[in-house]
Structures are given as structure tokens and as C-alpha cells.
Write an enzyme that holds these catalytic residues in place. Structure first.
Site, PDB file in Angstrom:
ATOM      1  N   ALA A   8      49.285   1.332 -39.646  1.00  0.00           N
ATOM      2  CA  ALA A   8      48.114   0.522 -39.275  1.00  0.00           C
ATOM      3  C   ALA A   8      48.442  -0.381 -38.083  1.00  0.00           C
ATOM      4  O   ALA A   8      47.954  -1.504 -37.981  1.00  0.00           O
ATOM      5  CB  ALA A   8      47.647  -0.295 -40.479  1.00  0.00           C
ATOM      6  N   GLY A  12      46.973   3.168 -34.951  1.00  0.00           N
ATOM      7  CA  GLY A  12      46.325   3.424 -36.234  1.00  0.00           C
ATOM      8  C   GLY A  12      45.077   2.578 -36.438  1.00  0.00           C
ATOM      9  O   GLY A  12      44.005   3.100 -36.789  1.00  0.00           O
ATOM     10  N   ARG A  87      60.331   9.138 -24.832  1.00  0.00           N
ATOM     11  CA  ARG A  87      59.821   9.427 -26.173  1.00  0.00           C
ATOM     12  C   ARG A  87      60.932   9.994 -27.053  1.00  0.00           C
ATOM     13  O   ARG A  87      60.960   9.767 -28.256  1.00  0.00           O
ATOM     14  CB  ARG A  87      58.655  10.428 -26.092  1.00  0.00           C
ATOM     15  CG  ARG A  87      57.410   9.850 -25.458  1.00  0.00           C
ATOM     16  CD  ARG A  87      56.260  10.834 -25.489  1.00  0.00           C
ATOM     17  NE  ARG A  87      55.085  10.303 -24.822  1.00  0.00           N
ATOM     18  CZ  ARG A  87      54.828  10.410 -23.522  1.00  0.00           C
ATOM     19  NH1 ARG A  87      55.672  11.041 -22.741  1.00  0.00           N
ATOM     20  NH2 ARG A  87      53.725   9.903 -23.010  1.00  0.00           N
ATOM     21  N   ASN A  94      62.127   7.928 -35.967  1.00  0.00           N
ATOM     22  CA  ASN A  94      60.799   8.397 -36.350  1.00  0.00           C
ATOM     23  C   ASN A  94      60.861   9.646 -37.218  1.00  0.00           C
ATOM     24  O   ASN A  94      59.984   9.862 -38.056  1.00  0.00           O
ATOM     25  CB  ASN A  94      59.930   8.611 -35.109  1.00  0.00           C
ATOM     26  CG  ASN A  94      59.459   7.278 -34.541  1.00  0.00           C
ATOM     27  OD1 ASN A  94      59.666   6.227 -35.151  1.00  0.00           O
ATOM     28  ND2 ASN A  94      58.817   7.305 -33.386  1.00  0.00           N
ATOM     29  N   HIS A 174      54.617  17.130 -24.820  1.00  0.00           N
ATOM     30  CA  HIS A 174      54.100  15.796 -24.483  1.00  0.00           C
ATOM     31  C   HIS A 174      55.287  14.994 -23.986  1.00  0.00           C
ATOM     32  O   HIS A 174      55.996  14.371 -24.737  1.00  0.00           O
ATOM     33  CB  HIS A 174      53.511  15.173 -25.752  1.00  0.00           C
ATOM     34  CG  HIS A 174      52.870  13.835 -25.542  1.00  0.00           C
ATOM     35  ND1 HIS A 174      52.037  13.562 -24.492  1.00  0.00           N
ATOM     36  CD2 HIS A 174      52.921  12.700 -26.273  1.00  0.00           C
ATOM     37  CE1 HIS A 174      51.602  12.312 -24.598  1.00  0.00           C
ATOM     38  NE2 HIS A 174      52.131  11.769 -25.664  1.00  0.00           N
TER      39      HIS A 174
HETATM   40  N1  APR Z   1      54.946   4.303 -43.576  1.00  0.00           N
HETATM   41  C1  APR Z   1      53.816   3.728 -43.112  1.00  0.00           C
HETATM   42  N2  APR Z   1      53.784   2.979 -42.000  1.00  0.00           N
HETATM   43  C2  APR Z   1      54.943   2.806 -41.326  1.00  0.00           C
HETATM   44  C3  APR Z   1      56.149   3.391 -41.742  1.00  0.00           C
HETATM   45  C4  APR Z   1      56.124   4.168 -42.924  1.00  0.00           C
HETATM   46  N3  APR Z   1      57.232   4.751 -43.390  1.00  0.00           N
HETATM   47  N4  APR Z   1      57.117   3.035 -40.868  1.00  0.00           N
HETATM   48  C5  APR Z   1      56.527   2.296 -39.913  1.00  0.00           C
HETATM   49  N5  APR Z   1      55.217   2.141 -40.185  1.00  0.00           N
HETATM   50  C6  APR Z   1      54.209   1.389 -39.446  1.00  0.00           C
HETATM   51  C7  APR Z   1      54.716   0.082 -38.849  1.00  0.00           C
HETATM   52  O1  APR Z   1      54.795  -0.924 -39.839  1.00  0.00           O
HETATM   53  C8  APR Z   1      53.647  -0.202 -37.809  1.00  0.00           C
HETATM   54  O2  APR Z   1      52.613  -1.027 -38.295  1.00  0.00           O
HETATM   55  O3  APR Z   1      53.755   2.121 -38.327  1.00  0.00           O
HETATM   56  C9  APR Z   1      53.078   1.196 -37.473  1.00  0.00           C
HETATM   57  C10 APR Z   1      53.283   1.594 -36.011  1.00  0.00           C
HETATM   58  O4  APR Z   1      52.495   0.758 -35.258  1.00  0.00           O
HETATM   59  P1  APR Z   1      52.956   0.145 -33.847  1.00  0.00           P
HETATM   60  O5  APR Z   1      54.350  -0.382 -33.981  1.00  0.00           O
HETATM   61  O6  APR Z   1      51.876  -0.760 -33.390  1.00  0.00           O
HETATM   62  O7  APR Z   1      53.053   1.434 -32.920  1.00  0.00           O
HETATM   63  P2  APR Z   1      51.825   2.199 -32.183  1.00  0.00           P
HETATM   64  O8  APR Z   1      51.671   1.666 -30.822  1.00  0.00           O
HETATM   65  O9  APR Z   1      50.660   2.238 -33.091  1.00  0.00           O
HETATM   66  O10 APR Z   1      52.465   3.660 -32.043  1.00  0.00           O
HETATM   67  C11 APR Z   1      52.691   4.466 -33.173  1.00  0.00           C
HETATM   68  O11 APR Z   1      52.268   6.508 -32.006  1.00  0.00           O
HETATM   69  O12 APR Z   1      51.829   6.838 -29.755  1.00  0.00           O
HETATM   70  C12 APR Z   1      52.795   6.889 -30.755  1.00  0.00           C
HETATM   71  O13 APR Z   1      54.885   6.496 -29.596  1.00  0.00           O
HETATM   72  C13 APR Z   1      53.940   5.950 -30.476  1.00  0.00           C
HETATM   73  O14 APR Z   1      55.401   6.757 -32.185  1.00  0.00           O
HETATM   74  C14 APR Z   1      54.496   5.718 -31.854  1.00  0.00           C
HETATM   75  C15 APR Z   1      53.252   5.806 -32.748  1.00  0.00           C
END
Ligand code: APR
Length: 307
Positions: A8, A12, A87, A94, A174
Site C-alpha cells: 500500500a 499501490g 532495477r 524483492n 523493463h
Molecule cells: N507484504 C506486503 N507489503 C510489503 C511487503 C510484504 N512482504 N514488503 C514490503 N511491503 C510494502 C512496504 O511496506 C511498502 O508500503 O510494499 C510497499 C512498497 O511501497 P513503496 O516503498 O512506496 O514503493 P513503490 O514506489 O510503491 O514501489 C513498489 O513497484 O514500481 C515498482 O520499483 C518499484 O519495486 C517497487 C514497487
């Protein structure tokens, strides 16, 4: 349909907002590991409903079981890039996150279509396919719509035309080896080569290739999320409404384009079953060579994970 967004964060939460505003779901669930955060964002989104005019159940949870009954699960959980990172630097961290999330999807939403957003995208999508064991057409990566949108934006600016009239395809991985196809690019049906000189097209292609990094360098914390979430939602709309749109997506290749056993950016027909057809374009020798080089990069990353 019930749609779950795992992660989220920036991508998200913005995806959830766009889904709600376009009323593409009856119910939206946000799942994240940070306590209270998905619940708080879900409540804020739900409270936008009376103003924005949507009436959708939106909830947040720290429990993967909340995705039960979802028709689509969008996976955005994972670390984004920092300036100077590629990336691929995100690969190991990840991969662990995606493995856990994929096991949860297999358990709680076994009939869902999964759209992966987490980078490095091609490898994470392949990993999701392997861990869930779902049919390949139900696992799709979001990359091409975003890369193409960037490319279209730059072309429209250079030609002085509306982005609406720019049609284009970007194929391949990508990443830095993505393969924009000037031969399949047109403005209101006019081939791009008739509108711009070759060196300008080449510069636009390079800018699109580095489009994500350009934004990371400006933001300094985090990576792009407005265009990525818009791209996810375009894919979701085609699936939910069974529109059969042909969009560049990261899909499983089993021989198409002479490539096997990888997830890779190609034009796909998206409908209620997910990827319903992969379109094979005629490519010239240079485009074919670029595509195969790009595939090589993706396969090397898959090999690093030893899945
Ligand atoms: N389960 C659920 N959520 C998780 C988990 C998990 N195991 N591990 C991490 N998260 C959550 C984090 O807590 C965070 O809120 O995933 C969210 C990622 O959000 P951001 O850090 O804001 O990253 P964002 O910019 O949304 O990018 C997410 O998409 O475009 C790609 O490269 C980018 O890999 C990245 C992903």
C-alpha cells in the site's frame, strides 16, 4: 469484482485510488506489512467516496487472508529504487518479498489473475508464475504500457501533437535494454519516420529507455508512481470489462519471437481470462537483435535467482 492490491505504498495506494475513481471494482483491499498503514489509507480512500462519487467497499489489512475471493491481485510490494540504483539492484530483496506474497496468493486467491509491478519486473513476474504455479496467462507483468506511455509523451512533445494521437509499442525487458519500435510508431496513422529525423527518434527512444531513472533522480526518495498506477489500471480495465485490448505486457513466452521460458514484454490481448493471445510482430534484423539481447539480460537475472 474484488480487487486486492498488495503493497500500500506509492504505487499501490495510487492504484487503489484510480481503481475506485474508475469504479472498476465492487470491493478493494489494500494489504501491507506496516501496521495500521493500509487500514489508514483504505479509510481515507473510502471517505473520498461521497465526494468523488464512488460507492465501493475499501478496506486495509496486514493479513494476506484478506485477499480471499479476489478476481485480480495487483502486487506492488517491494523496495523501490534510490538514485544510482538499477532495477536489478533490487533483485534479492524483492525476490524474497515476492516469494512470500506469491505463496499467499496461491493459498488465498487461487483463481485470481495476478498483475505484478514490483521490480525488477520481468524476473519478479517469472518468480510469481513459478511460486503460484498458476497458468501463465493468469500472471501478467506491468511494464510495456508504462514504457510506451513515456515514449508517447516524448513523441507528442517533439511532434507538437496530442498524446492521444501517438500510437507506439515498446517491447522487451523493463530496463535499459527495452526495445522501442519506431517502425510500429505513428502519429494519427502517419509513420514516425515521416515526421521526425532519425537522430531525434533515437534521442526519444533513449529518453524512454531511461524514463524511470530520470524520475528517480528527480525525486531522490522513491520512484515513479502516477504513470505506473495509471498503466496498471488500463490493464485491469481491459480484463474487468473483457475489452480484448492489445497492450504491451510482460507475458510468458513459450516459443514466440524465438524465445522460451521467460516473462518478457510483448503485445498481448487482455480479456477476462488474462493474457488471451500474444501478438507476434514482424521485426527487422536490428529489432530482432535488440529483442534477443534484452531477453538475454532477463534470462541472466532469472539464472541469478536459481529458480
Ligand atoms: N507484504 C506486503 N507489503 C510489503 C511487503 C510484504 N512482504 N514488503 C514490503 N511491503 C510494502 C512496504 O511496506 C511498502 O508500503 O510494499 C510497499 C512498497 O511501497 P513503496 O516503498 O512506496 O514503493 P513503490 O514506489 O510503491 O514501489 C513498489 O513497484 O514500481 C515498482 O520499483 C518499484 O519495486 C517497487 C514497487
Amino acid at each position: 469484482m474484488k480487487i486486492t492490491v498488495v503493497g500500500a505504498g506509492q504505487v499501490g495506494a495510487t492504484t487503489a485510488l484510480r481503481l475506485a475513481e474508475k469504479q472498476l471494482a465492487r470491493e478493494i483491499v489494500l494489504i501491507d506489512i506496516v501496521e495500521g498503514m493500509p487500514q489508514g489509507k483504505a479509510l481515507d480512500l473510502a471517505e473520498s467516496g461521497p465526494i468523488s462519487g464512488y460507492d465501493i467497499k475499501i478496506t486495509g489489512s496486514n493479513d494476506y487472508a484478506a485477499m480471499a475471493g479476489s478476481g485480480i491481485v495487483i502486487v506492488t510490494s517491494g523496495l523501490p529504487r534510490k538514485p544510482g540504483m538499477s532495477r536489478d539492484d533490487l533483485l534479492k530483496t524483492n525476490a524474497d518479498i515476492i516469494t512470500g506474497v506469491s505463496k499467499a496468493i496461491k493459498e488465498h486467491a487461487p483463481d485470481s489473475i495476478v498483475i505484478t509491478v514490483t521490480n525488477p519486473l520481468d524476473v519478479m513476474t517469472y518468480l510469481t508464475y513459478k511460486v503460484t504455479g498458476f497458468p501463465s496467462g493468469r500472471i501478467i507483468g506491468m511494464a510495456g504500457v508504462l514504457d510506451t506511455a513515456r515514449y508517447r509523451t516524448f513523441i507528442a512533445e517533439a511532434v507538437g501533437a496530442s498524446v492521444k494521437d501517438v500510437q507506439a509499442f515498446v517491447l522487451g525487458g523493463h530496463g535499459d535494454s527495452m526495445v522501442p519500435l519506431p517502425s510500429y510508431t505513428s502519429v494519427a496513422g502517419i509513420p514516425l519516420a515521416e515526421l521526425l529525423p532519425a537522430d531525434t527518434i533515437e534521442a526519444l527512444v533513449n529518453r524512454a529507455r531511461n524514463g524511470g531513472a530520470e524520475i528517480v533522480a528527480l525525486l531522490k526518495t522513491g520512484s515513479a508512481f502516477y504513470a505506473p498506477s495509471a498503466a496498471v489500471v488500463e490493464m485491469v480495465e481491459s480484463i474487468v470489462k473483457d475489452q480484448k485490448r492489445i497492450l504491451p505486457c510482460t507475458a510468458f513466452l513459450g516459443g514466440q519471437y524465438g524465445l522460451n521460458e521467460l516473462y518478457f514484454g510483448v503485445p498481448c490481448k487482455l480479456g477476462k481470462n488474462g493474457v488471451e493471445q500474444i501478438m507476434e510482430l514482424k521485426l527487422d534484423d536490428a529489432e530482432k537483435a535488440a529483442l534477443h539481447q534484452s531477453a538475454q539480460d532477463v534470462l541472466e537475472n532469472i539464472a541469478k535467482l536459481a529458480i
